[in-house]
Design a protein around this motif. Structure first.
Motif, PDB file in Angstrom:
ATOM      1  N   ILE A  14       0.812  -1.241   0.103  1.00  0.00           N
ATOM      2  CA  ILE A  14       0.005  -0.051   0.004  1.00  0.00           C
ATOM      3  C   ILE A  14       0.871   1.135  -0.097  1.00  0.00           C
ATOM      4  O   ILE A  14       0.600   2.388  -0.639  1.00  0.00           O
ATOM      5  CB  ILE A  14      -1.113   0.142   1.176  1.00  0.00           C
ATOM      6  CG1 ILE A  14      -2.010  -1.183   1.128  1.00  0.00           C
ATOM      7  CG2 ILE A  14      -1.499   1.353   1.316  1.00  0.00           C
ATOM      8  CD1 ILE A  14      -2.678  -1.286   2.360  1.00  0.00           C
ATOM      9  N   ALA A  15       1.826   1.001   0.763  1.00  0.00           N
ATOM     10  CA  ALA A  15       2.806   2.391   0.798  1.00  0.00           C
ATOM     11  C   ALA A  15       3.491   2.635  -0.580  1.00  0.00           C
ATOM     12  O   ALA A  15       3.708   3.731  -1.164  1.00  0.00           O
ATOM     13  CB  ALA A  15       3.934   1.968   1.890  1.00  0.00           C
ATOM     14  N   ALA A  16       4.002   1.476  -1.066  1.00  0.00           N
ATOM     15  CA  ALA A  16       4.411   1.575  -2.411  1.00  0.00           C
ATOM     16  C   ALA A  16       3.659   2.205  -3.477  1.00  0.00           C
ATOM     17  O   ALA A  16       3.912   2.962  -4.217  1.00  0.00           O
ATOM     18  CB  ALA A  16       5.297   0.269  -2.936  1.00  0.00           C
ATOM     19  N   LEU A  17       2.251   1.618  -3.347  1.00  0.00           N
ATOM     20  CA  LEU A  17       1.199   2.118  -4.256  1.00  0.00           C
ATOM     21  C   LEU A  17       0.947   3.638  -4.074  1.00  0.00           C
ATOM     22  O   LEU A  17       1.185   4.384  -5.284  1.00  0.00           O
ATOM     23  CB  LEU A  17      -0.042   1.327  -4.112  1.00  0.00           C
ATOM     24  CG  LEU A  17      -1.030   1.585  -4.993  1.00  0.00           C
ATOM     25  CD1 LEU A  17      -0.852   1.200  -6.401  1.00  0.00           C
ATOM     26  CD2 LEU A  17      -2.314   1.001  -4.527  1.00  0.00           C
ATOM     27  N   ARG A  18       0.995   4.038  -3.093  1.00  0.00           N
ATOM     28  CA  ARG A  18       0.812   5.497  -2.716  1.00  0.00           C
ATOM     29  C   ARG A  18       2.161   6.385  -3.292  1.00  0.00           C
ATOM     30  O   ARG A  18       1.831   7.472  -3.853  1.00  0.00           O
ATOM     31  CB  ARG A  18       0.564   5.684  -1.422  1.00  0.00           C
ATOM     32  CG  ARG A  18      -1.148   5.292  -0.646  1.00  0.00           C
ATOM     33  CD  ARG A  18      -1.087   6.179   0.579  1.00  0.00           C
ATOM     34  NE  ARG A  18      -2.401   6.015   0.937  1.00  0.00           N
ATOM     35  CZ  ARG A  18      -2.790   4.829   1.790  1.00  0.00           C
ATOM     36  NH1 ARG A  18      -2.288   4.394   2.458  1.00  0.00           N
ATOM     37  NH2 ARG A  18      -4.260   4.869   2.023  1.00  0.00           N
ATOM     38  N   GLY A  19       3.268   5.698  -3.057  1.00  0.00           N
ATOM     39  CA  GLY A  19       4.584   6.520  -3.448  1.00  0.00           C
ATOM     40  C   GLY A  19       4.454   6.768  -5.044  1.00  0.00           C
ATOM     41  O   GLY A  19       4.918   7.657  -5.524  1.00  0.00           O
ATOM     42  N   GLU A  20       3.965   5.598  -5.586  1.00  0.00           N
ATOM     43  CA  GLU A  20       3.823   5.686  -7.229  1.00  0.00           C
ATOM     44  C   GLU A  20       2.762   6.546  -7.686  1.00  0.00           C
ATOM     45  O   GLU A  20       3.041   7.027  -8.840  1.00  0.00           O
ATOM     46  CB  GLU A  20       4.213   4.042  -7.712  1.00  0.00           C
ATOM     47  CG  GLU A  20       5.199   3.386  -7.411  1.00  0.00           C
ATOM     48  CD  GLU A  20       5.258   2.016  -7.939  1.00  0.00           C
ATOM     49  OE1 GLU A  20       4.355   1.746  -8.595  1.00  0.00           O
ATOM     50  OE2 GLU A  20       5.947   1.312  -7.284  1.00  0.00           O
TER      51      GLU A  20
END
Length: 227
Positions: A197-203
């Protein structure tokens, strides 16, 4: 789970810890060992009630409370007050053992189920020879020897040991914790979801997909967590 968490303590905090440790009066490490572990434990520890241990404990707990990776992986419900050990000279090793399933704090009588353990290294690998933490994983064991300020988090049911320190001194903080999510597989799934989820938000930012996945994460927490 076997997770390396870097830079739990920064350089300034480590320097403060080093100054405190120079004032330490060490005692026999077997004082906190279970019946089996006591037969193979040969190290030194700070007494739990010593002023130096209390100051160091507050520093470590504050650092852990600010570390999102630690919280995501461990989901701590209770942490046994951190302890501090020294390996070197004649008291230099800890043979194969498994941590007790329940730790009871002598002052508060509070029980902590030991779901996970951690070791936080307080001096650098160049300060000593040997002293690797060996965690058995069915593949011959993994050797862990991390820079000062780095932490290794692992399952308390793992058979593990500390290899003899043949030169210098190894200093570390260690303890056990009870997780809000008892089952290791569920904890690991939640941690992977949190990272994704954190990676998705970052991208991509705060998308509808990120919101839906966040909802799934928290609903699984509601199903699985005990607080």
């Amino acid at each position: 789970m076997l997770l390396h968490i870097p830079n739990v303590l920064d350089a300034a905090t480590l320097a403060h810890c080093t100054a405190l440790l120079k004032q330490a009066d060490w005692t026999d490490g077997r004082v906190t060992a279970g019946t089996q572990a006591a037969t193979v434990k040969n190290n030194r520890q700070l007494p739990e009630t010593s002023p130096v241990a209390q100051q160091l404990r507050a520093i470590v707990l504050e650092a852990l409370s600010k570390n999102p990776t630690f919280f995501s992986a461990a989901l701590p419900k209770r942490i046994y007050p951190p302890l501090f050990n020294r390996y070197g000279d004649e008291a230099n090793a800890f043979g194969n053992h498994v941590d007790n399933a329940i730790r009871t704090h002598p002052a508060t009588a509070q029980h902590v189920r030991t779901d996970m353990s951690f070791t936080l290294f307080l001096n650098n690998p160049t300060d000593y020879d040997g002293g690797e933490l060996i965690i058995e994983d069915g593949l011959g064991g993994r050797a862990v020897k991390l820079p000062a300020g780095h932490l290794i988090l692992y399952a308390s049911y793992s058979v593990h040991r500390v290899e003899p320190v043949t030169h210098g001194v190894r200093l570390a903080c260690f303890t056990w914790l009870e997780s809000m999510v008892r089952e290791p597989q569920r904890r690991e799934l939640l941690h992977e979801m949190d990272l994704s989820i954190a990676a998705l938000r970052g991208e991509h930012g705060e998308t509808d997909t990120a919101v839906r996945l966040t909802s799934c994460y928290h609903n699984l927490m509601r199903m699985w967590a005990t607080v």
